[in-house]
Motif scaffolding. Structure first.
Motif, PDB file in Angstrom:
ATOM      1  N   ASN A 136      42.364  38.683  40.555  1.00  0.00           N
ATOM      2  CA  ASN A 136      40.601  38.100  41.166  1.00  0.00           C
ATOM      3  C   ASN A 136      40.459  38.949  40.968  1.00  0.00           C
ATOM      4  OD1 ASN A 136      41.850  35.760  42.965  1.00  0.00           O
ATOM      5  ND2 ASN A 136      42.932  37.668  43.582  1.00  0.00           N
ATOM      6  N   ASN A 137      40.323  39.960  40.275  1.00  0.00           N
ATOM      7  CA  ASN A 137      39.513  41.241  39.330  1.00  0.00           C
ATOM      8  C   ASN A 137      38.935  40.896  38.162  1.00  0.00           C
ATOM      9  OD1 ASN A 137      38.477  44.426  38.990  1.00  0.00           O
ATOM     10  ND2 ASN A 137      40.347  45.037  38.976  1.00  0.00           N
ATOM     11  N   ASN A 173      39.548  34.544  47.352  1.00  0.00           N
ATOM     12  CA  ASN A 173      40.358  35.022  46.439  1.00  0.00           C
ATOM     13  C   ASN A 173      41.643  34.190  45.967  1.00  0.00           C
ATOM     14  OD1 ASN A 173      39.454  37.917  45.083  1.00  0.00           O
ATOM     15  ND2 ASN A 173      40.796  39.073  46.753  1.00  0.00           N
TER      16      ASN A 173
HETATM   17  C1  LIG Z   1      39.659  40.258  46.090  1.00  0.00           C
HETATM   18  O1  LIG Z   1      40.803  40.048  44.791  1.00  0.00           O
HETATM   19  C2  LIG Z   1      40.088  41.615  44.812  1.00  0.00           C
HETATM   20  C3  LIG Z   1      40.904  42.466  43.329  1.00  0.00           C
HETATM   21  O2  LIG Z   1      41.657  42.170  43.292  1.00  0.00           O
HETATM   22  C4  LIG Z   1      39.891  42.664  46.198  1.00  0.00           C
HETATM   23  O3  LIG Z   1      39.085  43.923  45.452  1.00  0.00           O
HETATM   24  C5  LIG Z   1      39.319  42.127  46.769  1.00  0.00           C
HETATM   25  O4  LIG Z   1      39.093  43.346  48.387  1.00  0.00           O
HETATM   26  C6  LIG Z   1      40.446  40.678  47.599  1.00  0.00           C
HETATM   27  N1  LIG Z   1      39.666  40.663  49.037  1.00  0.00           N
HETATM   28  C7  LIG Z   1      40.120  39.714  49.994  1.00  0.00           C
HETATM   29  C8  LIG Z   1      39.215  39.162  50.925  1.00  0.00           C
HETATM   30  O5  LIG Z   1      40.688  40.187  49.924  1.00  0.00           O
END
Ligand SMILES: *[C@@H]1O[C@H](CO)[C@@H](O)[C@H](O)[C@H]1NC(C)=O
Ligand SMILES: *[C@@H]1O[C@H](CO)[C@@H](O)[C@H](O)[C@H]1NC(C)=O
Ligand SMILES: *[C@@H]1O[C@H](CO)[C@@H](O)[C@H](O)[C@H]1NC(C)=O
Ligand SMILES: [Cu+2]
Length: 234
Positions: A136-137, A173
């Motif tokens: 997700n990054n 995510n």
């Molecule tokens: C989604 O993933 C990113 C990267 O790992 C993270 O920074 C973010 O907090 C996540 N968002 C949620 C809503 O969990």
């Protein structure tokens, strides 16, 4: 002498033998079921195919893989940090609901090919395997289109494009399974596997193939036909 009924049986069976599976041609092994469920035990034997993960951007290359039972799919990982997860078609970017799906674990690379690969051996080549990357990054790779399929269903609306479009509609995510790698083997190809002093295989690359189902179709067809005759004569 060949009876007319024998000829009739053989020729009525031919469309069955030749029509059904262009991607994975069945090799008759003397049983009726072998024409319906390709066994993947043709003379070519199991093949090994390589899939690059993140080499060409947020994609798998190739992203559509055709494999027979017993074939190995070797995933090679590129920067920065990707993984392979199995999803259900209707729920991309999430691990498959039965909890038995494939997961490589995250395999990071600072530059070039990572020092680990993930190898999946196909057990059921009639079952589509939908895949995504759970990273997700800096943004969800799955939602950005980082998806793939092994053995997509034929004549179905469940195409890779449809899966990718569903993924694009996922909000938030992607999810990675908890726990370690499942459904395949993480290996370190560079690790020394030959005793020191023996000739080094350096320079030789691992045996690879891109599937080759098409090119071996004629040969397999002949084998299948011979097998069919053999079966009918017994
Ligand atoms: C989604 O993933 C990113 C990267 O790992 C993270 O920074 C973010 O907090 C996540 N968002 C949620 C809503 O969990
Ligand atoms: C032939 O293929 C069928 C279907 O896959 C399998 O059940 C059977 O064991 C095979 N027979 C031989 C002799 O390989
Ligand atoms: C393998 O790659 C990872 C990530 O780039 C790195 O942290 C690790 O040190 C490497 N291991 C070896 C044995 O090279
Ligand atoms: Cu990724």
């Amino acid at each position: 002498m060949v009876s007319t009924s024998f000829v009739a049986v053989v020729f009525s069976a031919l469309p069955l033998a030749f029509a059904s599976y262009p991607a994975a041609y069945p090799v008759a092994n003397g049983t009726a079921t072998s024409a319906v469920y390709p066994t993947g035990t043709g003379s070519a034997g199991p093949s090994k195919q390589t899939v690059s993960v993140g080499k060409d951007g947020l994609v798998f290359t190739p992203d559509t893989i055709h494999a027979k039972k017993g074939d190995e799919i070797v995933f090679e990982f590129f920067p920065k940090n990707h993984a392979v997860v199995e999803a259900d078609f209707n729920n991309p970017c999430n691990p498959s609901a039965d909890g038995k799906g494939i997961f490589s674990g995250f395999i990071p690379s600072a530059a070039g090919r990572a020092n680990k690969t993930f190898t999946v051996t196909i057990e059921d080549d009639q079952k589509p395997i939908w895949l995504y990357c759970p990273q997700n990054n800096p943004k969800p790779h799955c939602v950005a289109g980082m998806v793939a399929v092994i053995n997509p269903p034929q004549y179905s609306h469940n195409t890779l494009n449809a899966f990718r479009m569903k993924a694009a509609l996922v909000t938030g995510n992607a999810t990675a399974p908890s726990g370690g790698p499942t459904g395949g083997q993480v290996t370190t190809p560079g690790a020394p596997s030959t005793p020191s002093g023996s000739p080094s295989p350096s320079g030789s690359s691992p045996e690879e193939s891109t599937g080759g189902a098409g090119s071996s179709l004629a040969a397999n067809g002949l084998v299948g036909l011979v097998g069919l005759f053999a079966a009918l004569m017994l």
